[in-house]
Design a protein around this motif. Sequence first.
Motif, short mmCIF file in Angstrom:
data_model
loop_
_atom_site.label_atom_id
_atom_site.label_comp_id
_atom_site.label_asym_id
_atom_site.label_seq_id
_atom_site.Cartn_x
_atom_site.Cartn_y
_atom_site.Cartn_z
N LYS A 3 50.85 51.27 45.30
CA LYS A 3 49.42 50.95 45.26
C LYS A 3 48.67 51.85 46.24
CE LYS A 3 50.00 46.11 43.88
NZ LYS A 3 51.46 46.20 43.69
N LEU A 11 40.54 46.60 48.45
CA LEU A 11 41.30 46.49 47.20
C LEU A 11 42.40 47.54 47.18
CD1 LEU A 11 38.36 46.19 44.62
CD2 LEU A 11 39.69 44.32 45.63
N VAL A 13 45.00 49.10 44.52
CA VAL A 13 45.22 49.14 43.08
C VAL A 13 46.49 49.92 42.75
CG1 VAL A 13 42.78 48.90 42.51
CG2 VAL A 13 43.72 51.18 42.87
N SER A 14 47.18 49.49 41.72
CA SER A 14 48.38 50.20 41.29
C SER A 14 48.02 51.61 40.84
CB SER A 14 49.06 49.44 40.15
OG SER A 14 48.14 49.08 39.13
N GLY A 17 46.71 52.04 36.11
CA GLY A 17 45.96 50.87 35.68
C GLY A 17 45.98 50.78 34.17
N ASN A 43 48.60 46.10 38.58
CA ASN A 43 47.73 45.01 39.03
C ASN A 43 46.26 45.30 38.76
OD1 ASN A 43 46.98 46.90 41.03
ND2 ASN A 43 46.83 45.32 42.63
N TYR A 44 45.97 46.42 38.12
CA TYR A 44 44.59 46.89 37.94
C TYR A 44 44.28 46.93 36.45
CZ TYR A 44 40.62 50.14 38.71
OH TYR A 44 39.39 50.75 38.75
N ASP A 46 41.22 47.27 33.55
CA ASP A 46 39.85 47.76 33.35
C ASP A 46 39.35 47.40 31.96
OD1 ASP A 46 37.67 49.81 34.39
OD2 ASP A 46 38.04 50.25 32.28
N VAL A 72 43.46 42.95 40.20
CA VAL A 72 42.12 43.52 40.36
C VAL A 72 41.53 43.67 38.96
CG1 VAL A 72 40.79 45.53 41.07
CG2 VAL A 72 42.71 44.73 42.47
N SER A 260 43.80 55.78 41.24
CA SER A 260 44.53 55.19 40.12
C SER A 260 44.21 55.93 38.84
CB SER A 260 44.14 53.71 39.97
OG SER A 260 44.92 53.08 38.97
#
Length: 304
Positions: A3, A11, A13-14, A17, A43-44, A46, A72, A260
Amino acid sequence: MEKRKLGNSDLYVSELGLGCMSIGTDETKGKAIISAALEEGINYFDTADLYDQGINEKIVGKSLKFVREKVVIATKAGNRWNEDGKGWHWDPSKNYIKEAVKSSLHRLGTDYIDLYQLHGGTIEDPIDETIEAFEELKEEGLIRYYGISSIRPNVIREYVKKSSIVSVMMQYSLLDRRPEETVFPLLSEHNISVVTRGPLARGILSDKMLEKASVQGYLNYSYEELKDLLQIIQQKLLTRDRSMTELAIGFNLFTDPVASVIAGASSVEQVKENARAANASRLTEQEQEMLMALFTANKYEDHR
């Protein structure tokens, strides 16, 4: 999966995403794709209110309901559906953004959005008003952070100068290196992260390569140029037990200030393939230099 910190936010983020636009409208299938992403350490996630007229947000929300505090969720606003539902128009006004966020929260089934993004933007927009809307949403606790999704240098500069954005989502790949010239240095200087989309250039930078290439080529590359280029890559780089997808995603992750890489997936298999590429050993300096020498460092012609 590793991450990275998103800008100056808290935050993490992996590195890969999931772009949820391509999961479709079948809830069972969509949940399976998102579950596979979670299993791979992503974990991200969109999404956007525009995708499938909000159905996408509903599927994302239901799929992540039981892991909400561990993920996230990023969504977007600004493209407003027409009343007849047959198209949309651009509306970055304060009133609309503050109205749109409530609808997104309802569809996502959550009390807050981790990253709320303006889904586009032009230099003619009422930018100060738009920023005011996002800042108020932060104060109200409806969003944690905000960013923009844009490839326009002139728009990005205005938000860097006037707002507290933590990220900019933009198209970036070996075949589209335009952000390197002006945008990346600016964002690095201000500790604003880049979230890249289109890392596989519509599938051209994958193991299917030319099957996905159009006879019209891609951006400033002709089909023949792509054919020659990919042949060279096969000879020089793909002999090192790397897939084309690994090279494409690895190239993005090698580049500062990328936090990411957002890759879409329409099947569980695609999620796993992209995750394997993101989890592969990092590109070496030599590999990165070879790729940068092979692919053109193109530049933005408009909206400078």
